[in-house]
Design a protein around this motif. Structure first.
Motif, mmCIF file in Angstrom:
data_model
loop_
_atom_site.group_PDB
_atom_site.id
_atom_site.type_symbol
_atom_site.label_atom_id
_atom_site.label_comp_id
_atom_site.label_asym_id
_atom_site.label_seq_id
_atom_site.Cartn_x
_atom_site.Cartn_y
_atom_site.Cartn_z
ATOM 1 N N LEU A 1 -2.912 0.873 2.112
ATOM 2 C CA LEU A 1 -2.958 2.422 1.720
ATOM 3 C C LEU A 1 -3.944 3.125 2.368
ATOM 4 O O LEU A 1 -3.975 4.425 2.651
ATOM 5 N N ARG B 1 -2.629 2.635 12.852
ATOM 6 C CA ARG B 1 -3.200 1.817 13.958
ATOM 7 C C ARG B 1 -4.656 1.518 13.567
ATOM 8 O O ARG B 1 -5.374 0.952 14.563
ATOM 9 N N ALA C 1 2.853 -8.245 4.658
ATOM 10 C CA ALA C 1 3.695 -7.860 5.739
ATOM 11 C C ALA C 1 4.824 -6.757 5.063
ATOM 12 O O ALA C 1 5.075 -5.782 5.924
ATOM 13 N N LEU C 2 5.440 -6.960 4.080
ATOM 14 C CA LEU C 2 6.402 -6.257 3.528
ATOM 15 C C LEU C 2 5.975 -4.889 2.830
ATOM 16 O O LEU C 2 6.390 -3.986 2.754
ATOM 17 N N GLY C 3 4.687 -5.059 2.566
ATOM 18 C CA GLY C 3 4.073 -3.883 1.838
ATOM 19 C C GLY C 3 3.945 -2.878 3.051
ATOM 20 O O GLY C 3 4.051 -1.661 2.413
ATOM 21 N N ALA C 4 3.278 -3.200 3.862
ATOM 22 C CA ALA C 4 2.799 -2.090 5.023
ATOM 23 C C ALA C 4 4.116 -1.671 5.611
ATOM 24 O O ALA C 4 4.175 -0.278 5.698
ATOM 25 N N GLU C 5 4.982 -2.336 5.742
ATOM 26 C CA GLU C 5 6.459 -1.867 6.207
ATOM 27 C C GLU C 5 6.978 -0.949 5.160
ATOM 28 O O GLU C 5 7.404 0.219 5.414
ATOM 29 N N GLY C 6 6.813 -1.319 3.947
ATOM 30 C CA GLY C 6 7.507 -0.525 2.861
ATOM 31 C C GLY C 6 6.708 0.854 2.906
ATOM 32 O O GLY C 6 7.599 1.933 2.560
ATOM 33 N N VAL C 7 5.596 0.900 3.039
ATOM 34 C CA VAL C 7 5.221 2.319 3.073
ATOM 35 C C VAL C 7 4.912 3.145 4.556
ATOM 36 O O VAL C 7 3.988 4.015 4.621
ATOM 37 N N GLY C 8 5.552 2.385 5.446
ATOM 38 C CA GLY C 8 5.665 2.974 6.859
ATOM 39 C C GLY C 8 4.314 3.151 7.503
ATOM 40 O O GLY C 8 3.901 4.052 8.124
ATOM 41 N N LYS C 9 3.307 1.939 7.124
ATOM 42 C CA LYS C 9 1.982 1.908 7.661
ATOM 43 C C LYS C 9 1.847 0.863 8.992
ATOM 44 O O LYS C 9 2.124 -0.064 8.670
ATOM 45 N N ASP C 10 1.482 1.593 9.945
ATOM 46 C CA ASP C 10 1.661 0.963 11.317
ATOM 47 C C ASP C 10 -0.106 0.415 11.247
ATOM 48 O O ASP C 10 -0.800 1.141 12.212
ATOM 49 N N VAL C 11 -0.429 -0.785 10.792
ATOM 50 C CA VAL C 11 -1.714 -1.179 10.715
ATOM 51 C C VAL C 11 -1.715 -2.542 11.251
ATOM 52 O O VAL C 11 -0.449 -3.151 10.945
ATOM 53 N N MET D 1 -2.887 -6.117 10.699
ATOM 54 C CA MET D 1 -3.372 -7.120 9.646
ATOM 55 C C MET D 1 -4.020 -8.230 10.028
ATOM 56 O O MET D 1 -2.978 -9.105 10.645
ATOM 57 N N VAL E 1 12.817 0.169 5.609
ATOM 58 C CA VAL E 1 12.007 -0.573 4.701
ATOM 59 C C VAL E 1 12.847 -1.733 4.225
ATOM 60 O O VAL E 1 14.063 -1.760 3.985
ATOM 61 N N LEU F 1 11.588 -3.699 -1.651
ATOM 62 C CA LEU F 1 11.076 -2.642 -2.548
ATOM 63 C C LEU F 1 12.170 -1.455 -2.992
ATOM 64 O O LEU F 1 11.878 -0.421 -3.088
ATOM 65 N N LEU G 1 11.092 4.563 5.330
ATOM 66 C CA LEU G 1 11.735 4.603 6.959
ATOM 67 C C LEU G 1 12.979 4.275 6.997
ATOM 68 O O LEU G 1 13.774 3.716 5.960
ATOM 69 N N ASN H 1 3.565 -7.322 10.438
ATOM 70 C CA ASN H 1 3.826 -5.928 9.888
ATOM 71 C C ASN H 1 5.391 -5.627 10.372
ATOM 72 O O ASN H 1 5.568 -5.661 11.365
ATOM 73 N N TYR I 1 6.918 -3.030 10.563
ATOM 74 C CA TYR I 1 6.857 -1.759 11.037
ATOM 75 C C TYR I 1 5.905 -1.329 12.088
ATOM 76 O O TYR I 1 4.750 -1.696 12.043
#
Ligand SMILES: NC(=O)c1ccc[n+]([C@@H]2O[C@H](COP(=O)([O-])OP(=O)(O)OC[C@H]3O[C@@H](n4cnc5c(N)ncnc54)[C@H](OP(=O)(O)O)[C@@H]3O)[C@@H](O)[C@H]2O)c1
Ligand SMILES: NC(=O)c1ccc[n+]([C@@H]2O[C@H](COP(=O)([O-])OP(=O)(O)OC[C@H]3O[C@@H](n4cnc5c(N)ncnc54)[C@H](OP(=O)(O)O)[C@@H]3O)[C@@H](O)[C@H]2O)c1
Lengths: 344, 344
Positions: A278, A283, A299-309, A311, B116, B120, B151, B315, B317
């Motif tokens: 978060l 990016r 993996a699923l946590g980043a997707e869940g908050v729509g974060k394109d980071v 890892m 998502v 979650l 998303l 990720n 997303y």
């Protein structure tokens, strides 16, 4: 003398076809194959996540911890914590070098640290002679095997052995910081007051330069204070990295909503993936060095908050990591003093 | 109407302070908060790793599988497999849009896919109406909640809904291939014959160009054959990705000792980390999309064999991932036909 496989597959008892690290059980017979090195082990540096787990399970009772360590090694032929999956490292003296070990410069009597995890190193413990509850080090009368592909470092003569052992255990972390962090970046180091954290802070401060920021989130007040005293961060927050919304609120107060370019996770406890994700900008990059990281939570946590980071899994090895890490100790008087106090 | 948190923390029942994905239990009461969307769910696309686990545990008995799915949702308030930690996605019709949901263009009656994870998403199942054993899809009479940060994609009108659902489930994978693979690269796609594998192969073939290589390692002969038929790889190997030394020998026969620039792991089974790592060149990159990846096996395994490779957590997303993926289906007649056969 039997011919061994470069990666040590000849030592895997089960399951067949796998490599020593994921294997359930290794052959820890101490007659060496042609390409192996036999080591008389002096001290194990148990990985922090593993040591914390063992200490917790045994209520910090040394006798019980000794039993638990011995039973793990008896069952697996290696010191791999069945809960965390992680190992650690060792220092010892070379007792024999197989004729086909790739580096024939290594000599009987050399003092070395292995740079491959104990979770894949055949180990045979005769006796545990001391467990140091505060620094994860276990003195033993034991022998171990290094494979042909196994990395090691001859111990430097200008640093105490146990200091080198402690630092080399986490050498991958500052080496990755060196690669990931750029001038002017905003960096957050979670668990930044611990062993690997201190080294990462130093390297991050070097890289971000005058315009960058290095923010530390650390649970222990004492560990946070020493980061302040040593000037190893621009901002130090005492907090619990598992409390996601608290970390998010306090870090973004410093960085603004945008967040950090790079987040380094060095804690030794579970459930800190979301705090790390978060506070990272879109990016940006999260480097998970912590062995308590859950792949699926990340993996699923980043997707869940729509974060394109991006890892990154904390590979314990990076080219030149041992030299880079030992040089930090040589260059920083403060870190050297701290590590001498803690680990020697 | 109660005010909800952007990330859905107001729905977390335990443990407090965490986010919906890592939470043990969510509140799946279907009265919405001010910033939520209520969805009438038509079909769940259970994540492949999760579906495989449930199917295995129930001996592919649909009645038992239904019971297991219902009991997971009853216990957690979301369809998160307790073993794999993973979820999946859903399609359905918008039933209500809270006044403070960020995108007020979304209208009651719109058909959407959530992007998502189900791991979650608050979910309340009234009835399971069909379980499709061959494509991981479960038709339901159910309702679900989308958070403000959640998303989604409005379903395209030029593609069958279940095809879009199947493709969007794995949209992160081809989007990352697009970023990681460069012209002239040698790429290996492990589990390349599966759903995400096919999409990754297509994107990798586009990126590597005439001088590059795309190697597929696939367990199923049938899945391997369709990659050949569709011309989605330069080399197709039928083999078991958990048999590390076999994969290593056969891939390096094609690539030479050096190995691959990029390895993409798309399997749905455990213990394939080492195969992926060993065939990657030093300073190359492994992208773990598989939810069966073990963090510690990857981190310590790479160190154990002295491989300085970048390992990336898949990720789900990436910006633009839905469009990129649906466009693959639009552009490739072969993939569209295959997916229509399998998923519609
Ligand atoms: N990837 C690899 O190859 C590799 C190699 C070696 C080690 N590791 C892993 O790297 C991690 C760090 O190792 P280390 O030797 O640096 O450990 P360490 O010295 O014990 O440092 C961990 C730090 O995190 C702090 N911490 C604990 N819980 C926290 C929380 N909830 N919030 C914020 N901070 C918290 C600790 O504070 P307290 O002192 O108060 O607990 C400590 O300062 C471990 O997980 C270890 O297993 C990975
Ligand atoms: N990171 C994310 O956000 C995310 C999102 C969605 C899905 N996923 C994960 O991505 C993975 C792939 O999903 P998918 O939908 O593409 O699954 P899939 O269609 O089932 O594809 C998996 C493929 O791997 C093959 N395979 C299985 N065991 C193998 C082995 N030992 N060696 C070589 N190949 C093997 C399968 O062959 P068979 O048909 O013979 O089994 C199949 O062709 C899953 O682990 C899934 O959980 C991740």
């Amino acid at each position: 003398m039997n011919k061994g496989n470069k990666y040590g597959t000849h030592r895997v008892l089960e399951p067949k076809g796998t490599l020593p690290q994921p294997a359930q059980k290794l052959d820890n017979n101490m007659s060496i194959f042609d390409n192996e090195v036999l080591i008389d082990v002096q001290t194990l540096n148990i990985d922090s996540a593993s040591f914390t787990q063992i200490k917790g399970a045994c209520g910090a009772d040394k006798v019980k911890m000794e039993e638990m360590i011995l039973s793990i090694v008896a069952e697996r032929g290696k010191m791999q914590n069945p809960v965390t999956g992680s190992g650690g490292m060792l220092i010892g003296t070379v007792k024999a070098v197989g004729p086909n070990f790739p580096n024939q410069d290594l000599k009987v009597g050399d003092k070395i640290a292995t740079l491959v995890s104990l979770s894949l190193t055949p180990l045979n413990i005769k006796k545990v002679t001391n467990i140091n509850l505060s620094n994860d080090q276990v003195d033993v009368d034991a022998q171990a095997i290094l494979f042909a592909s196994g990395l090691y470092a001859v111990l430097p003569t200008d640093l105490p052995e146990k200091l080198a052992l402690a630092a080399l255990d986490v050498a991958g972390a500052p080496a990755q910081v060196d690669r990931l962090v750029k001038e002017g970046n905003t960096v957050c180091i979670i668990g930044g007051g611990g062993k690997s954290g201190v080294l990462c802070c130093y390297q991050a401060m070097q890289k971000v330069g005058a315009k960058g920021k290095v923010i530390v989130v650390e649970y222990s007040k004492e560990n946070a204070q020493r980061i302040k005293d040593l000037g190893l961060a621009t901002d130090v927050l005492v907090g619990d990295a598992t409390d996601v919304m608290d970390v998010y609120a306090r870090v973004t107060e410093i960085t603004g909503e945008e967040g950090c370019d790079v987040v380094i996770n060095n804690v030794n406890v579970a459930s800190t993936e979301m705090s790390s994700i978060l506070i990272t900008k879109d990016r940006g990059c999260v480097y998970f060095f912590s062995m308590a990281t859950s792949f699926s939570k990340a993996a699923l946590g980043a997707e869940g908050v729509g974060k394109d980071v991006d890892m990154i899994v904390g590979n314990g090895y990076a080219i030149g990591h041992a030299d880079l890490t030992l040089d930090i100790i040589r260059k920083s008087k403060g870190i050297r003093e701290l590590f001498e106090k803690l680990y020697v």
